[in-house]
Design a protein around this motif. Structure first.
Motif, PDB file in Angstrom:
ATOM      1  N   GLN A  10       0.812  -1.211   0.000  1.00 44.88           N
ATOM      2  CA  GLN A  10       0.000   0.000   0.000  1.00 44.88           C
ATOM      3  C   GLN A  10       0.855   1.276   0.000  1.00 44.88           C
ATOM      4  N   GLN A  71      -5.243   7.378  -0.057  1.00 44.57           N
ATOM      5  CA  GLN A  71      -5.891   6.528   0.943  1.00 44.57           C
ATOM      6  C   GLN A  71      -7.119   5.820   0.339  1.00 44.57           C
ATOM      7  N   LEU A  75      -7.964   1.313  -1.186  1.00 43.64           N
ATOM      8  CA  LEU A  75      -9.039   0.321  -1.056  1.00 43.64           C
ATOM      9  C   LEU A  75      -8.824  -0.828  -2.044  1.00 43.64           C
ATOM     10  N   PRO A 106     -13.480  -1.347  -6.916  1.00 40.97           N
ATOM     11  CA  PRO A 106     -14.881  -1.582  -6.535  1.00 40.97           C
ATOM     12  C   PRO A 106     -15.841  -1.512  -7.729  1.00 40.97           C
ATOM     13  N   PHE A 145     -19.373   5.752  -6.973  1.00 40.07           N
ATOM     14  CA  PHE A 145     -18.506   5.265  -5.898  1.00 40.07           C
ATOM     15  C   PHE A 145     -17.640   6.403  -5.337  1.00 40.07           C
ATOM     16  N   GLN A 148     -19.477   9.051  -3.317  1.00 41.04           N
ATOM     17  CA  GLN A 148     -19.809   8.527  -1.982  1.00 41.04           C
ATOM     18  C   GLN A 148     -18.611   8.646  -1.034  1.00 41.04           C
ATOM     19  N   TRP A 176     -24.255   2.789  -4.347  1.00 40.31           N
ATOM     20  CA  TRP A 176     -23.310   3.810  -3.872  1.00 40.31           C
ATOM     21  C   TRP A 176     -23.989   5.174  -3.686  1.00 40.31           C
TER      22      TRP A 176
ATOM     23  N   GLU B   2      -2.156   5.296   6.605  1.00 41.32           N
ATOM     24  CA  GLU B   2      -2.649   4.260   7.522  1.00 41.32           C
ATOM     25  C   GLU B   2      -2.722   2.923   6.777  1.00 41.32           C
ATOM     26  N   THR B   3      -2.253   1.857   7.411  1.00 44.09           N
ATOM     27  CA  THR B   3      -2.274   0.549   6.750  1.00 44.09           C
ATOM     28  C   THR B   3      -3.676  -0.043   6.803  1.00 44.09           C
ATOM     29  N   THR B   4      -4.254  -0.264   5.634  1.00 45.49           N
ATOM     30  CA  THR B   4      -5.620  -0.790   5.585  1.00 45.49           C
ATOM     31  C   THR B   4      -5.698  -2.093   4.791  1.00 45.49           C
ATOM     32  N   ARG B   5      -4.619  -2.425   4.078  1.00 45.95           N
ATOM     33  CA  ARG B   5      -4.620  -3.677   3.304  1.00 45.95           C
ATOM     34  C   ARG B   5      -3.358  -4.428   3.599  1.00 45.95           C
ATOM     35  N   ARG B  86     -12.952   3.053   7.214  1.00 46.89           N
ATOM     36  CA  ARG B  86     -14.034   4.000   6.910  1.00 46.89           C
ATOM     37  C   ARG B  86     -15.333   3.539   7.561  1.00 46.89           C
ATOM     38  N   VAL B 373     -25.262  -2.497   2.261  1.00 43.04           N
ATOM     39  CA  VAL B 373     -25.233  -1.179   1.624  1.00 43.04           C
ATOM     40  C   VAL B 373     -24.325  -0.234   2.413  1.00 43.04           C
ATOM     41  N   ALA B 376     -20.829  -1.157   1.520  1.00 44.74           N
ATOM     42  CA  ALA B 376     -20.476  -0.710   0.162  1.00 44.74           C
ATOM     43  C   ALA B 376     -20.191   0.784   0.138  1.00 44.74           C
ATOM     44  N   ARG B 377     -20.963   1.544   0.901  1.00 43.60           N
ATOM     45  CA  ARG B 377     -20.773   3.002   0.894  1.00 43.60           C
ATOM     46  C   ARG B 377     -19.540   3.414   1.677  1.00 43.60           C
ATOM     47  N   ALA B 378     -19.098   2.560   2.593  1.00 45.61           N
ATOM     48  CA  ALA B 378     -17.891   2.880   3.358  1.00 45.61           C
ATOM     49  C   ALA B 378     -16.632   2.366   2.661  1.00 45.61           C
ATOM     50  N   GLU B 379     -16.686   1.124   2.194  1.00 48.81           N
ATOM     51  CA  GLU B 379     -15.470   0.447   1.740  1.00 48.81           C
ATOM     52  C   GLU B 379     -15.418   0.216   0.233  1.00 48.81           C
ATOM     53  N   GLY B 380     -16.511   0.514  -0.464  1.00 50.24           N
ATOM     54  CA  GLY B 380     -16.504   0.388  -1.917  1.00 50.24           C
ATOM     55  C   GLY B 380     -17.081  -0.922  -2.416  1.00 50.24           C
ATOM     56  N   VAL B 382     -19.226  -4.038  -3.128  1.00 50.80           N
ATOM     57  CA  VAL B 382     -20.621  -4.448  -2.984  1.00 50.80           C
ATOM     58  C   VAL B 382     -20.630  -5.948  -2.685  1.00 50.80           C
ATOM     59  N   HIS B 417     -18.327 -11.094  -3.860  1.00 49.70           N
ATOM     60  CA  HIS B 417     -18.925  -9.826  -4.301  1.00 49.70           C
ATOM     61  C   HIS B 417     -20.345 -10.075  -4.793  1.00 49.70           C
ATOM     62  N   TYR B 425     -30.402  -6.513  -4.682  1.00 53.18           N
ATOM     63  CA  TYR B 425     -30.270  -5.131  -4.196  1.00 53.18           C
ATOM     64  C   TYR B 425     -31.389  -4.264  -4.759  1.00 53.18           C
TER      65      TYR B 425
END
Lengths: 454, 454
Positions: A10, A71, A75, A106, A145, A148, A176, B2-5, B86, B373, B376-380, B382, B417, B425
């Protein structure tokens, strides 16, 4: 185990985009207004914020990627660079075939690479709403996306026939949080005019653009976002090639040929431009590098078009751009690679092609699906129809290597997955797809309508 | 940044699967035949090759992953471990929420983790053809992909109503070269019998299983592949948790709670079992670990079923398994998480639940889509409807942490996914989905039909 996937951490996401304008032989030709004079920035400021316009006109070689954008990129980025060893074996080629997998985003394509910074810069400029158009839905879902992620309300004008035929792309945008309308709508002047003439108007990309631009221009808190063609979009997409360079460094290789599908030019430019930077800087490894834009034979902008000023849209609302074009009123056949059905091309890609820094090749539809299926059966991933164009050209290059015995390093841009395009594969398997003849007469007719400039 | 992955290199793909049988308090109860006696191996050998049967009955703790399987795994593995920062911020929780993204596989779910070794072992045993059934299509597409990788012809009996409603899952299987038939067909005894009674029979998973098993048993070169429930399937899926452990080691964390959606049990077992190995080995970090299987309230096998011998299928063709069950003729409501509509559960998951080594929770349908949902809106990404169950439970855990102030480490399995589930949805957004009441009477009725054993 044989290394087939080259990953980056990352924190190795590039910190700067590369701006190819800095390395062009000649300065880019400016966009012109209907009067033949360069478009005043104030005109563009109606639909774009200043920070985006600044990037659009910049000649600075390296442009910093904001931390907030990196950042969000994190993702899904850095995207893997993969070696298609199973495909190589299937073809019996001595070539090494690599692909950059942009389908891991995404939205499932490379489009978020620009949607995210566009949403970020608009947010930073105090913009609360963005509009855009979408045909097949790749760009619309990417901006939904990205909006959002930065709290921007996104309104999408989706060509009505796509809205009806591709409900799942629409649901993706709604997931999204975007508003999606079947264009033409009764919410804009352009839409109402079209509906008055024909209440059953199925819509077109040109008309959807008109609606989105009108909606953006009519409100001070609203801007418009475009998914390809413009300089800043290609700038953002260079993240693809910049990562690929780091990944090739890790394995001590360098590509001999780079291939990207080419419609508006953002996926081709995104993977190829950073390697052109090496060429411009005198890097020995890049001196014989070939970068090849791959387009459909049914919409052969670079290979059969003219290099001239033309409108970016079908209706003649946009500024005139110096580019390769088939004429703004050329309507390409309904091939399934919707992202490649564009009469023109990015001004930057066009100029590089004109200056012979890059090459172009056109491939027919059936051969692209054949290549896509072969790729899926070798490597697992089912590619988007646009990506199938690059795969076709990559396989053709690999087969040439088989004939000559050259162990070339081939890199192509796998721009997206085909999960939302399975109807096209269905039609291919059912024998219902066709190879459109090169539409020579239609192109000659539309080229005859090129606007007169200068 | 920030390490997220947290990524692993290709050569860090685990070399062994973990077999939880080695650490069970009691030996597993054997599958029984209709006569109440343990099923003779020869009976199972009609539809499974010996090398698979050996794994199915093994009590060996670590089982080596063949290099050929690791090389195919490397097309998408190691799968990323991601931190949902997120989502944490959106919830305002002090908890750290991690998810293992299994949606990155070619088929879009965790199912290829077992489909690939199944195809490999069958190929190694000289098998040329495999059959299976599929409902929603996740397993069918995974076996289609895996069969293609090892040159095994795959024939899939797809429940007719799904075949008609989910044409794109079908096209995906065809892209990987599989034959897909709408079940019931006129190609098997079971299918012909069903069609004779009702030519418009819409099909069912039970019927499709019968067709696939009959087709496998009728030819010596053909076997049957099952996508969940059995020990060897859960064994293969432990690759998920084994990778996650390496990834947590890299960042010096260890989960407090692990959540997986639970239908047949393979995705829950896959992520949870390797951490139970730590617990069994006396690892201090694992002593207070909670592993929670998440099921739908409409099909609450663990939380409302009986622990008893029952058939694995609806028609009573399979051996009797000791498991939690709602009764083999219980027909769950038509919720959209098709992978969780199973009357029984893996014998291993059932035994661990019975021995109080793991927990279970049931969540209602609407709340799972709400969670999906939000994610998806926080992390992308779905998520698939099955995964939404784990997300719901993870959000609920994170909200408990918000109330108590505990900074727990939560891990859930993002099993796939939702690209092929957008119709669900759509129905959710349109307000057309419902929360089924706990089907108490139907469950009581089917539990009354449990076969009498011993």
């Amino acid at each position: 185990m044989e290394t087939t996937r080259i990953l980056l951490d990352q924190n190795e996401i590039p910190t700067h985009w590369y701006n190819v304008v800095a390395d062009l032989e000649n300065p880019p030709a400016p966009p012109l207004g209907p009067d033949g004079q360069p478009v005043p920035p104030a005109k563009l400021a109606e639909i774009f914020p200043d920070n985006i316009l600044e990037q659009e006109m910049s000649a600075q070689r390296w442009i910093a990627i904001p931390e907030e954008v990196r950042q969000i990129y994190a993702l899904w980025r850095p995207a893997p660079l993969c070696r298609a060893v199973r495909l190589e074996k299937m073809l019996g080629t001595p070539a090494k075939i690599f692909y950059k997998n942009e389908g891991v985003s995404p939205a499932g394509s490379h489009k978020p690479n620009s949607a995210v910074p566009q949403a970020y810069y608009n947010h930073a400029a105090g913009i609360r709403r963005m509009t855009t158009e979408t045909g097949a839905g790749q760009w619309g879902s990417s901006l939904a996306f990205a909006g959002q992620m930065f709290g921007i309300a996104v309104r999408i004008y989706m060509v009505k026939v796509s809205y009806q035929q591709k409900p799942f792309r629409r649901s993706l945008m709604q997931t999204w949080g975007a508003e999606v309308f079947a264009s033409p709508t009764d919410m804009t002047e352009a839409g109402r005019k079209a509906l008055a003439l024909d209440p059953d108007n199925p819509g077109s990309l040109g008309l959807a653009i008109s609606e989105a631009v009108e909606a953006a221009a009519s409100r001070a808190d609203t801007t418009y976002g475009l998914g390809s063609v413009l300089n800043h979009v290609l700038l953002h997409q260079t993240i693809i090639g910049l990562e690929a360079k780091k990944q090739f460094d890790k394995i001590g290789l360098y590509p001999d040929v780079i291939l990207g599908p080419c419609g508006g030019g953002s996926s081709f430019g995104g993977i190829a431009f950073p390697f052109l930077a090496d060429k411009a800087a005198g890097d020995r490894r890049a001196q014989h590098l070939r970068c090849v834009a791959v387009e459909p034979t049914s919409c052969p902008t670079l290979t059969k078009g003219h290099y001239a000023y033309d409108f970016g849209d079908a209706s003649g609302y946009t500024p005139l751009m110096k580019m390769y074009t088939l004429g703004h009123d050329f309507m390409p056949p309904g091939i399934h690679a919707g992202g490649l059905r564009y009469h023109g091309d990015s001004a930057l890609v066009s100029q590089l092609y004109h200056e012979k820094q890059i090459e172009a090749v056109a491939v027919p539809q059936l051969a692209t699906f054949e290549a896509g299926v072969q790729f899926a059966r070798a490597e697992g991933i089912v590619p988007a129809p646009e990506s199938c164009h690059a795969i076709r050209a990559a396989i053709d290059e690999a087969l040439k290597c088989k004939a000559t015995g050259e162990p070339k390093v081939i890199l192509f841009n796998l721009t997206g997955h085909g999960h939302f395009d399975m109807a096209a594969y269905d039609r291919y398997f059912a024998g219902q797809l066709e190879d459109y003849a090169y539409p020579a007469e239609a192109i000659a007719a539309s080229l005859a309508h090129l606007p007169k400039v200068g």
